[in-house]
Design a protein around this motif. Structure first.
Motif, PDB file in Angstrom:
ATOM      1  N   ARG A 155      41.314  54.502  39.274  1.00 31.55           N
ATOM      2  CA  ARG A 155      42.351  55.612  39.889  1.00 31.55           C
ATOM      3  C   ARG A 155      42.963  55.216  41.116  1.00 31.55           C
ATOM      4  N   GLU A 156      42.632  54.495  41.728  1.00 30.93           N
ATOM      5  CA  GLU A 156      43.363  53.798  42.778  1.00 30.93           C
ATOM      6  C   GLU A 156      44.547  53.014  42.406  1.00 30.93           C
ATOM      7  N   ALA A 157      44.223  52.241  41.379  1.00 33.43           N
ATOM      8  CA  ALA A 157      45.217  51.311  40.744  1.00 33.43           C
ATOM      9  C   ALA A 157      46.201  52.092  40.081  1.00 33.43           C
ATOM     10  N   VAL A 158      46.130  53.097  39.475  1.00 36.03           N
ATOM     11  CA  VAL A 158      47.079  54.013  38.820  1.00 36.03           C
ATOM     12  C   VAL A 158      47.722  54.624  39.888  1.00 36.03           C
ATOM     13  N   GLU A 159      47.173  55.245  40.779  1.00 37.07           N
ATOM     14  CA  GLU A 159      47.747  55.751  41.935  1.00 37.07           C
ATOM     15  C   GLU A 159      48.570  54.977  42.973  1.00 37.07           C
ATOM     16  N   GLY A 195      50.599  43.856  44.511  1.00 35.74           N
ATOM     17  CA  GLY A 195      49.032  43.707  45.058  1.00 35.74           C
ATOM     18  C   GLY A 195      47.958  44.489  43.952  1.00 35.74           C
ATOM     19  N   LEU A 196      48.619  44.941  43.042  1.00 33.69           N
ATOM     20  CA  LEU A 196      48.017  45.782  41.982  1.00 33.69           C
ATOM     21  C   LEU A 196      47.432  44.960  40.899  1.00 33.69           C
ATOM     22  N   PHE A 197      48.422  43.903  40.618  1.00 28.01           N
ATOM     23  CA  PHE A 197      48.012  43.048  39.385  1.00 28.01           C
ATOM     24  C   PHE A 197      47.118  41.876  39.704  1.00 28.01           C
ATOM     25  N   GLY A 231      39.412  45.526  40.883  1.00 21.83           N
ATOM     26  CA  GLY A 231      40.126  46.543  40.842  1.00 21.83           C
ATOM     27  C   GLY A 231      41.683  46.123  40.675  1.00 21.83           C
ATOM     28  N   LEU A 232      41.920  44.985  40.205  1.00 20.32           N
ATOM     29  CA  LEU A 232      43.213  44.627  39.653  1.00 20.32           C
ATOM     30  C   LEU A 232      43.505  44.943  38.264  1.00 20.32           C
ATOM     31  N   VAL A 233      44.600  45.247  38.134  1.00 19.54           N
ATOM     32  CA  VAL A 233      45.109  45.302  36.650  1.00 19.54           C
ATOM     33  C   VAL A 233      45.136  44.145  35.870  1.00 19.54           C
TER      34      VAL A 233
END
Length: 128
Positions: A8-12, A28-30, A109-111
């Motif tokens: 959820r944190e990754a999407v948000e 930082g998401l990937f 937690g990384l995409v």
């Protein structure tokens, strides 16, 4: 397996990074080896640098984005979410789009995989 909260944190974070044009947060998401299909059926962006190229290219022509998360479903290590975007182009035009994205997220937690689903039936373009 990542927790539901991590996914959820990754999407948000993704939504927030577009709304704030925050390149650093977006990066930082990937995961370094992410594969990004935008849209599905096109040649994928492979690796974080390629995904950053997508982000940079978007904001070369877009002044600002209103990205709304409409629905989010998390199952296992993946998320599917419905979104609405209003993109205000630098030339004065406006693009409104509804679509679905999916993410696969690793233990950190990384995409690791992102897929975008959208089509002409769900896109409205107003020229300047």
């Amino acid at each position: 397996m990542p927790t539901e909260a991590q996914i959820r944190e990754a999407v948000e974070g993704y939504v927030d990074s577009f709304n704030k044009q925050d390149r650093e947060k977006f990066a930082g998401l990937f995961a370094e080896n992410v594969v990004h299909y935008e849209p599905v059926g096109s040649t994928p962006n492979r690796g974080r640098d390629a995904v950053l190229g997508f982000f940079d290219g978007l904001f070369d022509v877009i002044d600002r984005v209103e990205f709304e998360l409409k629905d989010l479903i998390v199952t296992g290590d993946e998320a599917a979410f419905v979104f609405g975007i209003t993109a205000y182009k630098k030339d004065g035009g406006v693009v409104r789009e509804t679509g679905i994205d999916t993410f696969k997220v690793d233990d950190a937690g990384l995409v690791t995989e992102a897929k975008g689903y959208h089509d002409a039936a769900h896109t409205q373009v107003t020229e300047a």
